[in-house]
Scaffold this motif. Structure first.
Motif: not given
Length: 330
Positions: A156-181
């Motif tokens: 409903a609001a593309p690009g307005t929700i932020s999420y936190a991870t311990p850093g670029i390239g962490t597994t948490t970052h990859v998980t989020a990127a995969m969920v978003a896709q």
């Protein structure tokens, strides 16, 4: 030639040969027996309180008890774990500087075009210790009570929700990127230097959402401060059985069941590596240590150095291909 002269002539070369053999074989044969003879550092590439730090400190305490020498955890946070790994890669290959690595170790080469070390060639795998899957977490006062609620809000609001991870390239970052896709949504990534900062940012309402492992967020979920919307894995974790998987909620193929393992600099004597490997295997067989790991959000899982090396090789290829699709390096 009398008997004394004969004995001297016959046995002296034999004695010299035996002495030479002892001096050439002795150092290698006893490398493991003499190790460790001074304090050992275990480098963690993240801030205190995160998954690798927690397990490293538990492992260090028990290695110290078992091997009768100090094992000291040293945090070198930054660049999603790269700075800590770089410090170990450049250290002497003598077994006195080790790396407590997590799955992000195999993601970093897909994030950074120019790496300061070779992820395979500059390290020697010792053993894996356990696994801890990633979760999508929010505060308990969040209006999102399920994964479907969050996805609906993000659409409903593309690009307005932020999420936190311990850093670029962490597994948490990859998980989020995969969920978003997989869900067809756009969300903003805010990288921090460590898991502790991620939790603080969510709990203090700086960001509404985070991706974190059970190690990092498990306690806050159990005491009611956070709610987990979904967890990675083919089935629910026995550590948090009430948290549904992404899979059962229709978001399939999400990676992020993190391994934790110990690495040494390349060319570390095999006798030392084998001693550490067998010691860790023995420690992980102890029920008390198993319970301690589970209490921290880690499922105990010993893996040999050889098996660990194969995992690293396989994941490097998987994440290299995945980065082309999800663009998690961006």
């Amino acid at each position: 030639m009398n008997l004394l002269a004969f004995c001297r002539a016959f046995f002296r070369p034999v004695a010299v040969a035996l002495a030479t053999l002892c001096f050439t074989v002795h150092p290698a044969a006893n490398a493991a027996d003499l190790y460790p003879s001074r304090p050992v550092k275990i480098i963690v590439g993240y801030t205190p309180g995160g998954s690798s730090d927690t397990v490293a400190r538990l492992l260090a305490r028990n290695l110290q008890l078992e091997l009768k020498e100090s094992f000291i955890v040293e945090n070198k946070p930054g660049a999603g774990g790269l700075l800590g790994a770089q410090a170990v890669a450049k250290s002497p290959a003598d077994g006195y500087t080790l790396l407590m690595a997590i799955s992000s170790h195999t993601i970093l080469p897909s994030v950074h075009k120019k790496m300061p070390y070779d992820t395979e060639k500059d390290f020697l795998p010792i053993a894996t210790v356990g696994t801890s899957p990633n979760m999508l977490v929010v505060r308990t006062d969040s209006p999102w009570r399920s994964l479907a609620d969050f996805i609906k809000a993000a659409k409903a609001a593309p690009g307005t929700i932020s999420y936190a991870t311990p850093g670029i390239g962490t597994t948490t970052h990859v998980t989020a990127a995969m969920v978003a896709q997989a869900a067809g949504i756009q969300i903003n990534h805010i990288p921090y230097k460590g898991s502790n900062e991620v939790m603080q940012s969510v709990l203090s309402k700086q960001v509404p959402l985070a991706v974190a492992s059970i190690i990092t967020a498990g306690a806050a979920i159990r005491d009611g401060r956070l709610r987990a919307l979904a967890i990675v894995g083919p089935e629910r974790s026995p550590l948090l059985p009430d948290v549904p998987t992404f899979e059962e909620q229709g978001i399939k193929g999400i990676l992020g069941d993190n391994w934790l393992g110990l690495l040494a600099p390349a060319h570390t004597p095999q006798a030392i590596v084998s001693k550490l490997e067998s010691t860790i295997k023995g420690l992980l067989a102890q029920p008390e240590i198993q319970r301690s790991l589970e209490a921290q959000g880690v499922a105990p899982q010993f893996g040999t150095g050889a098996a660990f090396g194969k995992t690293i090789s396989r994941e490097l290829k998987v994440y290299a291909e995945l980065s082309k699709v999800t663009k998690f390096g961006g």
